[in-house]
Write a protein that holds these residues in place. Structure first.
Motif, PDB file in Angstrom:
ATOM      1  N   SER A   7       0.843  -1.190   0.000  1.00  0.00           N
ATOM      2  CA  SER A   7       0.000   0.000   0.000  1.00  0.00           C
ATOM      3  C   SER A   7       0.882   1.246   0.000  1.00  0.00           C
ATOM      4  O   SER A   7       2.062   1.189   0.331  1.00  0.00           O
ATOM      5  N   LEU A   8       0.272   2.348  -0.383  1.00  0.00           N
ATOM      6  CA  LEU A   8       0.982   3.621  -0.435  1.00  0.00           C
ATOM      7  C   LEU A   8      -0.024   4.727  -0.170  1.00  0.00           C
ATOM      8  O   LEU A   8      -1.103   4.758  -0.761  1.00  0.00           O
ATOM      9  N   SER A   9       0.314   5.621   0.751  1.00  0.00           N
ATOM     10  CA  SER A   9      -0.547   6.747   1.089  1.00  0.00           C
ATOM     11  C   SER A   9       0.089   8.023   0.542  1.00  0.00           C
ATOM     12  O   SER A   9       1.250   8.310   0.817  1.00  0.00           O
ATOM     13  N   ILE A  10      -0.683   8.778  -0.247  1.00  0.00           N
ATOM     14  CA  ILE A  10      -0.165   9.967  -0.923  1.00  0.00           C
ATOM     15  C   ILE A  10      -1.006  11.182  -0.550  1.00  0.00           C
ATOM     16  O   ILE A  10      -2.121  11.356  -1.057  1.00  0.00           O
ATOM     17  N   PRO A  11      -0.479  12.048   0.335  1.00  0.00           N
ATOM     18  CA  PRO A  11      -1.187  13.307   0.615  1.00  0.00           C
ATOM     19  C   PRO A  11      -0.953  14.259  -0.558  1.00  0.00           C
ATOM     20  O   PRO A  11       0.180  14.451  -0.988  1.00  0.00           O
ATOM     21  N   VAL A  12      -2.017  14.836  -1.084  1.00  0.00           N
ATOM     22  CA  VAL A  12      -1.910  15.656  -2.292  1.00  0.00           C
ATOM     23  C   VAL A  12      -2.281  17.101  -2.005  1.00  0.00           C
ATOM     24  O   VAL A  12      -3.300  17.385  -1.388  1.00  0.00           O
ATOM     25  N   GLN A  13      -1.414  17.997  -2.480  1.00  0.00           N
ATOM     26  CA  GLN A  13      -1.674  19.433  -2.452  1.00  0.00           C
ATOM     27  C   GLN A  13      -1.680  19.911  -3.899  1.00  0.00           C
ATOM     28  O   GLN A  13      -0.874  19.463  -4.712  1.00  0.00           O
ATOM     29  N   ILE A  14      -2.596  20.823  -4.194  1.00  0.00           N
ATOM     30  CA  ILE A  14      -2.755  21.303  -5.575  1.00  0.00           C
ATOM     31  C   ILE A  14      -2.679  22.824  -5.589  1.00  0.00           C
ATOM     32  O   ILE A  14      -3.231  23.486  -4.709  1.00  0.00           O
ATOM     33  N   ASP A  15      -2.024  23.364  -6.613  1.00  0.00           N
ATOM     34  CA  ASP A  15      -2.023  24.802  -6.855  1.00  0.00           C
ATOM     35  C   ASP A  15      -2.389  25.039  -8.321  1.00  0.00           C
ATOM     36  O   ASP A  15      -2.683  24.088  -9.064  1.00  0.00           O
TER      37      ASP A  15
END
Length: 186
Positions: A7-15
């Motif tokens: 498994s892999l957890s990816i916190p995403v921020q967008i601009d």
């Protein structure tokens, strides 16, 4: 699924930049919406050439050829200008002038889970998709776009993927059939 971690957890921020890169990819590369304006331009320019060939033989041929040339070039320029303007306006409405927490995507053995920003501790808010439900995944030089449907994608910017984009791509390759995996070169 094979490998060290399943498994892999990816916190995403967008601009704005990340959003605009995705919009350009989705509309112009994946959906290929540049083809109709190009076809229009080619057809109109062909008619303009026919008019210019008639200069000296037909009255008004040069004027009509000029008008067709302006229309052939002008309408696609307006089309693409409006597209980029609307993307910037949408990013502005979404408050993406600076990096903004968007969601966390978790790639697991059973599928993909997305937890919206601010609700990542509430498992009841998670949206889950099995691997069979995933529409497809596209890897570009700057991001991985995971489409859960033909109209909805999770943006995974390479710089934000813990353990790197190669690890995420390997995990996706273990979970999805090859026909759902696409690599885009620029």
């Amino acid at each position: 699924m094979s490998g060290k971690a399943s498994s892999l957890s990816i916190p995403v921020q967008i601009d704005t930049g990340i959003f605009q890169d995705f919009a350009v990819f989705d509309v112009l590369q994946r959906q290929k919406r540049w083809q109709r304006p190009l076809l229009f331009t080619v057809i109109m320019l062909a008619f303009a050439v026919v008019c210019f060939v008639q200069v000296g033989r037909r009255e008004g041929a040069a004027l009509l050829g000029g008008v067709l040339t302006v229309v052939a070039v002008g309408l696609p320029v307006v089309y693409f200008g409006m597209f980029f303007h609307s993307v910037r306006q949408q990013a502005k409405r979404m408050g993406l002038t600076t990096l903004k927490d968007a969601y966390r995507v978790e790639l697991e053995e059973t599928g993909v889970r997305m937890l919206p920003a601010g609700q990542q501790d509430k498992a009841t808010q998670a949206i889950s998709h099995t691997w069979d439900q995933v529409y497809g995944v596209w890897r570009t030089p700057g991001a991985i776009y995971l489409y859960v449907t033909a109209q909805q994608a999770y943006l995974l910017p390479e710089a934000q993927i813990p353990s790197g984009a190669d690890r995420a791509w390997e995990l996706l390759g273990n979970c999805l059939p090859a026909e759902k995996l696409h690599t885009v070169r620029r």
